[in-house]
Design an enzyme around this catalytic site. Structure first.
Site, PDB file in Angstrom:
ATOM      1  CE  LYS A 115      -4.399  -1.757   1.328  1.00 34.91           C
ATOM      2  NZ  LYS A 115      -5.643  -1.648   2.056  1.00 34.91           N
ATOM      3  CE  LYS A 197      -6.063  -8.428  -0.740  1.00 30.82           C
ATOM      4  NZ  LYS A 197      -7.081  -8.221   0.221  1.00 30.82           N
ATOM      5  CE  LYS A 200     -13.549  -3.927   1.419  1.00 32.76           C
ATOM      6  NZ  LYS A 200     -12.357  -3.648   2.248  1.00 32.76           N
TER       7      LYS A 200
HETATM    8  P1  ATP Z   1      -8.738  -3.067   0.467  1.00 33.17           P
HETATM    9  O1  ATP Z   1      -8.681  -3.293  -1.010  1.00 33.17           O
HETATM   10  O2  ATP Z   1      -9.453  -1.808   0.872  1.00 33.17           O
HETATM   11  O3  ATP Z   1      -7.437  -3.248   1.167  1.00 33.17           O
HETATM   12  P2  ATP Z   1      -9.746  -5.739   0.758  1.00 33.17           P
HETATM   13  O4  ATP Z   1     -10.692  -6.029  -0.337  1.00 33.17           O
HETATM   14  O5  ATP Z   1      -8.394  -6.323   0.662  1.00 33.17           O
HETATM   15  O6  ATP Z   1      -9.676  -4.179   1.029  1.00 33.17           O
HETATM   16  P3  ATP Z   1     -10.268  -6.012   3.613  1.00 33.17           P
HETATM   17  O7  ATP Z   1     -11.296  -5.117   4.184  1.00 33.17           O
HETATM   18  O8  ATP Z   1      -8.852  -5.661   3.828  1.00 33.17           O
HETATM   19  O9  ATP Z   1     -10.500  -6.222   2.054  1.00 33.17           O
HETATM   20  O10 ATP Z   1     -10.506  -7.486   4.111  1.00 33.17           O
HETATM   21  C1  ATP Z   1     -11.684  -8.007   4.664  1.00 33.17           C
HETATM   22  C2  ATP Z   1     -11.618  -9.494   4.743  1.00 33.17           C
HETATM   23  O11 ATP Z   1     -11.727 -10.059   3.433  1.00 33.17           O
HETATM   24  C3  ATP Z   1     -10.315 -10.039   5.331  1.00 33.17           C
HETATM   25  O12 ATP Z   1     -10.612 -11.164   6.133  1.00 33.17           O
HETATM   26  C4  ATP Z   1      -9.544 -10.456   4.139  1.00 33.17           C
HETATM   27  O13 ATP Z   1      -8.620 -11.484   4.413  1.00 33.17           O
HETATM   28  C5  ATP Z   1     -10.642 -10.948   3.211  1.00 33.17           C
HETATM   29  N1  ATP Z   1     -10.263 -10.821   1.817  1.00 33.17           N
HETATM   30  C6  ATP Z   1      -9.961  -9.674   1.176  1.00 33.17           C
HETATM   31  N2  ATP Z   1      -9.677  -9.920  -0.127  1.00 33.17           N
HETATM   32  C7  ATP Z   1      -9.799 -11.258  -0.296  1.00 33.17           C
HETATM   33  C8  ATP Z   1      -9.650 -12.128  -1.419  1.00 33.17           C
HETATM   34  N3  ATP Z   1      -9.309 -11.672  -2.610  1.00 33.17           N
HETATM   35  N4  ATP Z   1      -9.866 -13.451  -1.239  1.00 33.17           N
HETATM   36  C9  ATP Z   1     -10.217 -13.930  -0.030  1.00 33.17           C
HETATM   37  N5  ATP Z   1     -10.379 -13.161   1.071  1.00 33.17           N
HETATM   38  C10 ATP Z   1     -10.182 -11.842   0.949  1.00 33.17           C
END
Ligand code: ATP
Ligand code: LTN
Length: 331
Positions: A115, A197, A200
Site C-alpha cells: 500500500k 488478489k 475492493k
Molecule cells: P482493500 O482493497 O481496501 O485493502 P480488501 O478487499 O483487501 O480491502 P479487507 O477489508 O482488507 O478487504 O478485508 C476483509 C476481509 O476479506 C479479510 O478477512 C480479508 O482477508 C478478506 N479478503 C480480502 N480480499 C480477499 C480475497 N481476494 N480473497 C479472499 N479473502 C479476501
C-alpha cells in the site's frame, strides 16, 4: 454472550464496495461460526481512513457494510456487530500497544509495503501502524480465533507477538489468538490479473465483482475474465485465471474442486464462464434482495447499532481497565 463459548473477532474495512473475495474469504465463513462461538463482527472504519476517503461515501459504505453483514445471514441477536469508531477503547488500546511494537516489525508487513508503494511520497503514519490497531481490535475482546483471508496471516502473527510480549511483562492480560483461515475461498484472485488478489480498492473495476453489482455487470465481468490461450479446463497454478474461476464456482456451489471437475470434462472456457456466472448469481441474488430490505429499514438498523455498540463497549472496557492498571496509569 454465552460464557462457555470461544470468542471470535473479525472485521472488514468500509473502504469500497464489498467484493466476492471478501464474501468467500470472510463473510460466508463467518455465517457458519455464529452458533458455535461468541462472535464480534466489526465494521473497521478507523482502518479505512489510512487511505483518503470521501466522507459521504465512507459513511454510506459503513452503513451498507453493516446491512450486508445481516443480509449474508449474520444474526444481529447472536453476534455483536458495530462500528469500530463508536467504541473508543480500540483507539486507546492501539496507542498503548504502539509502545510495545517495534518499527522493524511494522516495516516487514507485506500489506504496508504494497500500500505504501501505491501512496508514493506521502505515506501516512496510520498506514504504518495499521497492524497495531488491528491487534488492539482483537486483543480487546480476549479473542480465541480470528477468521480472515490468507492475506491477513502476517498481521495475526504480529498480534500474537505483541500479546505475548505484553503478557511476559505484566502477566496474563491478553488471550493469544489463533488465525482461522478457511481452506476454501481464502484467496479469490483479480479477474484481469489473476496472480494478485481481488481487492475492493482496486482502481480497475474489471478486476473485481462487488456483492451488490448489477447482475448483468457480474455476467460481463466473468465473461471478460482472463483465462489463457489453451482450451482445456484444468485446476492448476500454471493456469491462474482458470483456477480462479473454478474456485469461484466451487465456493458458489459449495462443492469441492474434485467434485466439480468431472462436470467440465470436454468443455471449453465459454461453458466454464457461463457456469460460473450462473452459480455466482444464484448465490448473490438473494443476498441483494435481503440487503435492499434491511437498508431501507432505518429504525431496525439504528436499534442494532445502539444495542451492539453498548455491548462491545462493555466488553472492551473490561480488558482496557485491566491493561491501564497493569501499566501504572493513575486510577
Ligand atoms: P482493500 O482493497 O481496501 O485493502 P480488501 O478487499 O483487501 O480491502 P479487507 O477489508 O482488507 O478487504 O478485508 C476483509 C476481509 O476479506 C479479510 O478477512 C480479508 O482477508 C478478506 N479478503 C480480502 N480480499 C480477499 C480475497 N481476494 N480473497 C479472499 N479473502 C479476501
Ligand atoms: N486488516 C484487516 C481488517 C481488520 C481485521 C481486524 C480483521 C481490521 N481489524 C481484526 C480481523 C480482525 C483486513 O482485512 N485488511
Amino acid at each position: 454472550m454465552g460464557e462457555d463459548k470461544k470468542v471470535i473477532f473479525s472485521g472488514i474495512q468500509p473502504s469500497g464496495a464489498i467484493t466476492i473475495g471478501n464474501y468467500f474469504g470472510a463473510l460466508k465463513n463467518w455465517t457458519k461460526l455464529q452458533d458455535e462461538y461468541n462472535c464480534l463482527f466489526c465494521v473497521v472504519d478507523m482502518h479505512a481512513i489510512t487511505v483518503r476517503q470521501n466522507p459521504a461515501e465512507l459513511r454510506q459504505q459503513a452503513r451498507d457494510l453493516l446491512a450486508l453483514y445481516i443480509a449474508v445471514g449474520l444474526d444481529p441477536k447472536k453476534n455483536i456487530m458495530y462500528y469500530q469508531s463508536h467504541v473508543p477503547q480500540h483507539a486507546e488500546l492501539a496507542w498503548i500497544l504502539n509502545c510495545f511494537t517495534y518499527m522493524g516489525e511494522l516495516s516487514r508487513m507485506t500489506q504496508f509495503k504494497e500500500k505504501s508503494s501505491k501512496q508514493g511520497q506521502n505515506i501516512n503514519a496510520g498506514l504504518f501502524t495499521y497492524p497495531v490497531l488491528m491487534a488492539a481490535d482483537i486483543l480487546l475482546y480476549q479473542t480465541d480465533l480470528v477468521p480472515v483471508g490468507h492475506d491477513q496471516k502476517q498481521h495475526l502473527e504480529l498480534t500474537r507477538d505483541i500479546a505475548t510480549r505484553f503478557n511476559q511483562t505484566y502477566g496474563d492480560v491478553f488471550k493469544v489468538p489463533d488465525p482461522f483461515i478457511a481452506k476454501v475461498g481464502a484467496r479469490i484472485m483479480s479477474l484481469q490479473e489473476p496472480t494478485s488478489k481481488m481487492s475492493k480498492s482496486d482502481e480497475n473495476p474489471n478486476n473485481f465483482i462487488s456483492l451488490l453489482d448489477d447482475l448483468n455487470v457480474i455476467k460481463n465481468r466473468i465473461k471478460r475474465a482472463v483465462t489463457d490461450s489453451e482450451k482445456e479446463i484444468i485446476y492448476t497454478a500454471d493456469k491462474p485465471g482458470v483456477k480462479n474461476l473454478l474456485d469461484i464456482y466451487s465456493c458458489s456451489t459449495n462443492k469441492a474442486i474434485a467434485e466439480i471437475m468431472p462436470g467440465f470434462e470436454g468443455k471449453g472456457y465459454g461453458d466454464l464462464k457461463k457456469a460460473v456466472a450462473d452459480a455466482l448469481i444464484a448465490e448473490i441474488e438473494p443476498i441483494q434482495k435481503r440487503f435492499q430490505d434491511i437498508r431501507k429499514d432505518k429504525a431496525y438498523l439504528d436499534d442494532i447499532i445502539k444495542t451492539n455498540t453498548d455491548t462491545a463497549k462493555y466488553l472492551a472496557d473490561k480488558t482496557l481497565r485491566k491493561v491501564k492498571k497493569k501499566i501504572g496509569f493513575p486510577q
